[in-house]
Design a protein around this motif. Structure first.
Motif, PDB file in Angstrom:
ATOM      1  N   ASN A   1       0.835  -1.191   0.000  1.00  0.00           N
ATOM      2  CA  ASN A   1       0.000   0.000   0.000  1.00  0.00           C
ATOM      3  C   ASN A   1       0.879   1.254   0.000  1.00  0.00           C
ATOM      4  OD1 ASN A   1      -2.495   1.399   0.004  1.00  0.00           O
ATOM      5  ND2 ASN A   1      -2.250   1.793   2.179  1.00  0.00           N
ATOM      6  N   LYS A   2       0.733   2.049  -1.038  1.00  0.00           N
ATOM      7  CA  LYS A   2       1.492   3.279  -1.255  1.00  0.00           C
ATOM      8  C   LYS A   2       2.979   3.014  -1.519  1.00  0.00           C
ATOM      9  CE  LYS A   2      -1.839   5.920   1.350  1.00  0.00           C
ATOM     10  NZ  LYS A   2      -2.118   6.658   2.547  1.00  0.00           N
ATOM     11  N   TYR A   3       3.292   1.793  -1.966  1.00  0.00           N
ATOM     12  CA  TYR A   3       4.675   1.473  -2.334  1.00  0.00           C
ATOM     13  C   TYR A   3       5.034   2.256  -3.590  1.00  0.00           C
ATOM     14  CZ  TYR A   3       8.823  -1.111  -3.731  1.00  0.00           C
ATOM     15  OH  TYR A   3      10.097  -1.454  -4.103  1.00  0.00           O
ATOM     16  N   TYR A   4       6.185   2.906  -3.567  1.00  0.00           N
ATOM     17  CA  TYR A   4       6.627   3.727  -4.687  1.00  0.00           C
ATOM     18  C   TYR A   4       7.970   3.213  -5.173  1.00  0.00           C
ATOM     19  CZ  TYR A   4       7.960   7.785  -7.411  1.00  0.00           C
ATOM     20  OH  TYR A   4       8.355   8.615  -8.432  1.00  0.00           O
ATOM     21  N   PHE A   5       8.106   3.102  -6.497  1.00  0.00           N
ATOM     22  CA  PHE A   5       9.337   2.605  -7.111  1.00  0.00           C
ATOM     23  C   PHE A   5       9.691   3.493  -8.285  1.00  0.00           C
ATOM     24  CE2 PHE A   5      11.442   0.168 -10.436  1.00  0.00           C
ATOM     25  CZ  PHE A   5      12.479  -0.425  -9.753  1.00  0.00           C
ATOM     26  N   ILE A   6      10.978   3.780  -8.435  1.00  0.00           N
ATOM     27  CA  ILE A   6      11.453   4.501  -9.614  1.00  0.00           C
ATOM     28  C   ILE A   6      12.854   4.001  -9.947  1.00  0.00           C
ATOM     29  CG2 ILE A   6      12.353   6.432  -8.259  1.00  0.00           C
ATOM     30  CD1 ILE A   6      11.521   8.266 -10.650  1.00  0.00           C
ATOM     31  N   ASN A   7      13.095   3.805 -11.244  1.00  0.00           N
ATOM     32  CA  ASN A   7      14.447   3.553 -11.742  1.00  0.00           C
ATOM     33  C   ASN A   7      14.579   4.316 -13.061  1.00  0.00           C
ATOM     34  OD1 ASN A   7      13.289   1.953 -13.766  1.00  0.00           O
ATOM     35  ND2 ASN A   7      14.044   0.023 -12.945  1.00  0.00           N
ATOM     36  N   ASN A   8      15.558   3.985 -13.893  1.00  0.00           N
ATOM     37  CA  ASN A   8      15.753   4.749 -15.126  1.00  0.00           C
ATOM     38  C   ASN A   8      14.772   4.361 -16.230  1.00  0.00           C
ATOM     39  OD1 ASN A   8      16.868   2.258 -15.534  1.00  0.00           O
ATOM     40  ND2 ASN A   8      18.698   2.994 -16.566  1.00  0.00           N
ATOM     41  N   GLU A   9      13.922   3.353 -16.006  1.00  0.00           N
ATOM     42  CA  GLU A   9      12.966   2.909 -17.020  1.00  0.00           C
ATOM     43  C   GLU A   9      11.513   3.227 -16.672  1.00  0.00           C
ATOM     44  OE1 GLU A   9      13.647  -1.178 -18.407  1.00  0.00           O
ATOM     45  OE2 GLU A   9      15.509  -1.091 -17.260  1.00  0.00           O
ATOM     46  N   ILE A  10      11.139   3.008 -15.410  1.00  0.00           N
ATOM     47  CA  ILE A  10       9.736   3.174 -15.004  1.00  0.00           C
ATOM     48  C   ILE A  10       9.641   3.806 -13.622  1.00  0.00           C
ATOM     49  CG2 ILE A  10       8.943   1.157 -16.324  1.00  0.00           C
ATOM     50  CD1 ILE A  10       8.687  -0.310 -13.563  1.00  0.00           C
ATOM     51  N   GLN A  11       8.440   4.268 -13.337  1.00  0.00           N
ATOM     52  CA  GLN A  11       8.082   4.607 -11.965  1.00  0.00           C
ATOM     53  C   GLN A  11       6.651   4.137 -11.767  1.00  0.00           C
ATOM     54  OE1 GLN A  11       8.534   8.844 -11.564  1.00  0.00           O
ATOM     55  NE2 GLN A  11       6.452   9.248 -12.203  1.00  0.00           N
ATOM     56  N   PHE A  12       6.373   3.658 -10.558  1.00  0.00           N
ATOM     57  CA  PHE A  12       5.010   3.235 -10.268  1.00  0.00           C
ATOM     58  C   PHE A  12       4.701   3.391  -8.797  1.00  0.00           C
ATOM     59  CE2 PHE A  12       7.352  -0.776  -9.775  1.00  0.00           C
ATOM     60  CZ  PHE A  12       6.802  -1.326  -8.629  1.00  0.00           C
ATOM     61  N   VAL A  13       3.402   3.490  -8.511  1.00  0.00           N
ATOM     62  CA  VAL A  13       2.908   3.535  -7.140  1.00  0.00           C
ATOM     63  C   VAL A  13       1.764   2.532  -7.054  1.00  0.00           C
ATOM     64  CG1 VAL A  13       1.323   5.464  -7.560  1.00  0.00           C
ATOM     65  CG2 VAL A  13       2.161   5.044  -5.245  1.00  0.00           C
ATOM     66  N   VAL A  14       1.659   1.880  -5.891  1.00  0.00           N
ATOM     67  CA  VAL A  14       0.665   0.829  -5.678  1.00  0.00           C
ATOM     68  C   VAL A  14      -0.302   1.275  -4.585  1.00  0.00           C
ATOM     69  CG1 VAL A  14       0.311  -1.604  -5.062  1.00  0.00           C
ATOM     70  CG2 VAL A  14       2.428  -0.911  -6.203  1.00  0.00           C
ATOM     71  N   TYR A  15      -1.597   0.993  -4.794  1.00  0.00           N
ATOM     72  CA  TYR A  15      -2.620   1.295  -3.788  1.00  0.00           C
ATOM     73  C   TYR A  15      -3.431   0.034  -3.494  1.00  0.00           C
ATOM     74  CZ  TYR A  15      -1.503   6.109  -4.873  1.00  0.00           C
ATOM     75  OH  TYR A  15      -0.833   7.292  -5.056  1.00  0.00           O
ATOM     76  N   LYS A  16      -3.682  -0.160  -2.223  1.00  0.00           N
ATOM     77  CA  LYS A  16      -4.423  -1.332  -1.758  1.00  0.00           C
ATOM     78  C   LYS A  16      -5.876  -1.273  -2.220  1.00  0.00           C
ATOM     79  CE  LYS A  16      -5.357  -1.470   2.647  1.00  0.00           C
ATOM     80  NZ  LYS A  16      -5.308  -1.650   4.106  1.00  0.00           N
ATOM     81  N   GLY A  17      -6.391  -2.454  -2.615  1.00  0.00           N
ATOM     82  CA  GLY A  17      -7.793  -2.584  -3.010  1.00  0.00           C
ATOM     83  C   GLY A  17      -8.488  -3.628  -2.152  1.00  0.00           C
ATOM     84  N   LEU A  18      -9.211  -4.515  -2.790  1.00  0.00           N
ATOM     85  CA  LEU A  18     -10.003  -5.526  -2.097  1.00  0.00           C
ATOM     86  C   LEU A  18      -9.159  -6.675  -1.544  1.00  0.00           C
ATOM     87  CD1 LEU A  18     -12.979  -5.930  -4.587  1.00  0.00           C
ATOM     88  CD2 LEU A  18     -12.989  -4.718  -2.412  1.00  0.00           C
ATOM     89  N   ARG A  19      -9.703  -7.296  -0.518  1.00  0.00           N
ATOM     90  CA  ARG A  19      -9.152  -8.545   0.030  1.00  0.00           C
ATOM     91  C   ARG A  19     -10.333  -9.488   0.199  1.00  0.00           C
ATOM     92  NH1 ARG A  19      -5.338  -8.999   5.317  1.00  0.00           N
ATOM     93  NH2 ARG A  19      -5.490 -11.226   5.709  1.00  0.00           N
TER      94      ARG A  19
END
Length: 125
Positions: free
Chosen positions: A80-98
Motif C-alpha cells: 500500500n502506497k509502495y513507490y518505485f522509480i528507476n531509469n525505465e519506469i516509476q510506479f505507485v501501488v494502492y491497496k484494493g479488495l481482500r
C-alpha cells in the motif's frame, strides 16, 4: 526491457522477501503449498500513465488459516502506497479488495488481494 517486465521483476523481488514460492500467472507447481501467484492486467492508458490491476492469490493447505492471513497482512502493508522509480519506469501501488475464496477442496485456503498500480514509463532524453 519493457515497462511491464520491469514492473513484474520488481513485484517478484518484493514478494520473494516474504515467501519463497512466488509464481506469475499460473506457473506454479501443483501440490506445493504455501505459495503466492500474481498477475497483472492493464485497465487503461492515458497521457503516459498506464493503470494496472495487480491480483495476488495466496494458497495454503490444511486447517490453519493464520499463515495465509499473516502473509496477506504483510503484503497489504508493504504494497500500500509502495513507490518505485528507476531509469525505465516509476510506479505507485494502492491497496484494493481482500477476499476469501472458497475452493472445491475445503482444505485449500485461499486469499485474493487486489491492488491498483499507476505505472509511468520514463523516456530517455
Amino acid at each position: 526491457m519493457s515497462k511491464t517486465w520491469t514492473l513484474r521483476l520488481e513485484l517478484q523481488r518484493l514478494f520473494e522477501t516474504l515467501t519463497t514460492k512466488v509464481y506469475y500467472e499460473g506457473t506454479q507447481e501443483p501440490g506445493k503449498y504455501l505459495y503466492l501467484v500474481f498477475e497483472l492486467n492493464e485497465v487503461s492508458y492515458a497521457d503516459g500513465k498506464t493503470l494496472m490491476q495487480l491480483e495476488v492469490n495466496i494458497f495454503d493447505y490444511g486447517t490453519n488459516k493464520r499463515v495465509v492471513d499473516d502473509l496477506a497482512d504483510m503484503i497489504q502493508e508493504i504494497l500500500n502506497k509502495y513507490y518505485f522509480i528507476n531509469n525505465e519506469i516509476q510506479f505507485v501501488v494502492y491497496k484494493g479488495l481482500r477476499q476469501k475464496v472458497e475452493e472445491n477442496d475445503k482444505e485449500i485456503i485461499r486469499r485474493r488481494l487486489l491492488f491498483e498500480i499507476q505505472l509511468h514509463e520514463l523516456k530517455g532524453e
